[in-house]
Scaffold this motif. Structure first.
Motif, PDB file in Angstrom:
ATOM      1  N   ILE A 191      -3.440   5.200   4.867  1.00  0.00           N
ATOM      2  CA  ILE A 191      -4.636   4.770   4.161  1.00  0.00           C
ATOM      3  C   ILE A 191      -4.169   4.427   2.756  1.00  0.00           C
ATOM      4  O   ILE A 191      -3.611   5.276   2.052  1.00  0.00           O
ATOM      5  N   LEU A 192      -4.349   3.181   2.376  1.00  0.00           N
ATOM      6  CA  LEU A 192      -3.845   2.681   1.100  1.00  0.00           C
ATOM      7  C   LEU A 192      -4.992   2.240   0.202  1.00  0.00           C
ATOM      8  O   LEU A 192      -5.987   1.693   0.689  1.00  0.00           O
ATOM      9  N   ALA A 193      -4.835   2.484  -1.085  1.00  0.00           N
ATOM     10  CA  ALA A 193      -5.823   2.044  -2.067  1.00  0.00           C
ATOM     11  C   ALA A 193      -5.084   1.349  -3.202  1.00  0.00           C
ATOM     12  O   ALA A 193      -4.028   1.817  -3.638  1.00  0.00           O
ATOM     13  N   THR A 218     -10.257   0.786   0.241  1.00  0.00           N
ATOM     14  CA  THR A 218      -9.038   1.227   0.932  1.00  0.00           C
ATOM     15  C   THR A 218      -8.710   0.283   2.086  1.00  0.00           C
ATOM     16  O   THR A 218      -9.559  -0.483   2.546  1.00  0.00           O
ATOM     17  N   ILE A 219      -7.478   0.374   2.519  1.00  0.00           N
ATOM     18  CA  ILE A 219      -6.988  -0.326   3.708  1.00  0.00           C
ATOM     19  C   ILE A 219      -6.468   0.753   4.643  1.00  0.00           C
ATOM     20  O   ILE A 219      -5.719   1.635   4.231  1.00  0.00           O
ATOM     21  N   ILE A 234       4.594  -1.133   0.867  1.00  0.00           N
ATOM     22  CA  ILE A 234       3.588  -0.514  -0.008  1.00  0.00           C
ATOM     23  C   ILE A 234       3.925  -0.947  -1.430  1.00  0.00           C
ATOM     24  O   ILE A 234       4.950  -0.544  -1.987  1.00  0.00           O
ATOM     25  N   PRO A 235       3.084  -1.769  -2.046  1.00  0.00           N
ATOM     26  CA  PRO A 235       3.357  -2.225  -3.412  1.00  0.00           C
ATOM     27  C   PRO A 235       3.403  -1.052  -4.405  1.00  0.00           C
ATOM     28  O   PRO A 235       2.797  -0.008  -4.184  1.00  0.00           O
ATOM     29  N   SER A 236       4.111  -1.265  -5.489  1.00  0.00           N
ATOM     30  CA  SER A 236       4.194  -0.259  -6.551  1.00  0.00           C
ATOM     31  C   SER A 236       2.804   0.149  -7.011  1.00  0.00           C
ATOM     32  O   SER A 236       1.912  -0.692  -7.143  1.00  0.00           O
ATOM     33  N   PHE A 237       2.635   1.451  -7.236  1.00  0.00           N
ATOM     34  CA  PHE A 237       1.428   2.060  -7.779  1.00  0.00           C
ATOM     35  C   PHE A 237       0.240   2.055  -6.819  1.00  0.00           C
ATOM     36  O   PHE A 237      -0.845   2.461  -7.200  1.00  0.00           O
ATOM     37  N   TRP A 238       0.428   1.631  -5.576  1.00  0.00           N
ATOM     38  CA  TRP A 238      -0.652   1.747  -4.590  1.00  0.00           C
ATOM     39  C   TRP A 238      -0.711   3.191  -4.132  1.00  0.00           C
ATOM     40  O   TRP A 238       0.313   3.806  -3.826  1.00  0.00           O
ATOM     41  N   ILE A 239      -1.899   3.737  -4.088  1.00  0.00           N
ATOM     42  CA  ILE A 239      -2.096   5.120  -3.658  1.00  0.00           C
ATOM     43  C   ILE A 239      -2.096   5.112  -2.129  1.00  0.00           C
ATOM     44  O   ILE A 239      -2.712   4.241  -1.511  1.00  0.00           O
TER      45      ILE A 239
END
Length: 188
Positions: free
Chosen positions: A78-80, A121-122, A134-139
């Motif tokens: 789960i990405l934000a 979120t994704i 996962i890009p930098s700084f993505w939670i």
């Protein structure tokens, strides 16, 4: 030494010792920048994680670009984006052992605040043989869906510090608040 070590020759350079994982995931430890590693000088090498079904990694962000290869099993991610930081109660204190992590238990979203529930979120599942960027700084919050083996590599921050300002804007007021409360307790 270890049987797991081998030698690899790259171009005209002499062969160097490396672990078998490095040989199998050579794209994660290149001598020159590539699609997976955009800054070889900032490359942190390969980290592998083994986990049983149900093992989680609490929500957090990393400062470097993150390429994740699923070697076995499957994990839910789960990405934000960094812009959602203000909704996710990130720990701002660099001295705290859980710095960069969310204080919200993402395993029980019903217990979360309405602010948390408003975060964009994704949700995706990464399966054996797939790679997730996962890009930098993505939670990101991770759940092993079955026994899994995952290896990843991180390299450098994004161009123009993309995402970093969102995180800084989110945690700076919390840092100031923490600093003010610690000063008050010392002066009492």
């Amino acid at each position: 030494p270890l049987n797991a070590l081998n030698r690899r020759r790259i171009g005209n350079r002499p062969a160097k010792k490396m672990h078998f994982v490095t040989g199998d995931l050579a794209m994660f430890t290149p001598e020159e920048n590539n699609f997976f590693v955009t800054n070889t000088l900032a490359n942190k090498g390969i980290q592998c994680r083994f986990g049983m079904r149900g093992v989680i990694a609490e929500a957090h962000y990393d400062g470097g670009r993150n390429m994740v290869a699923m070697l076995k099993g499957a994990k839910r991610y789960i990405l934000a984006p960094p812009s959602a930081c203000e909704h996710l109660t990130i720990i701002p204190d660099r001295r705290h052992p859980s710095f960069r992590h969310s204080t919200t238990d993402w395993s029980f979203p019903d217990d979360a605040t309405q602010t948390f529930l408003n975060a964009d979120t994704i949700d995706t599942v990464v399966r054996e043989g797939e790679i997730l960027y996962i890009p930098s700084f993505w939670i990101h919050y991770i759940i092993s869906l079955k026994y899994s083996i995952q290896c990843n590599t991180r390299s450098g921050g994004p161009p123009n510090g993309q995402g970093e300002m969102d995180i800084e804007r989110c945690v700076r007021p919390l840092r100031v608040s923490l600093w003010n409360s610690s000063v008050k307790s010392v002066t009492r």
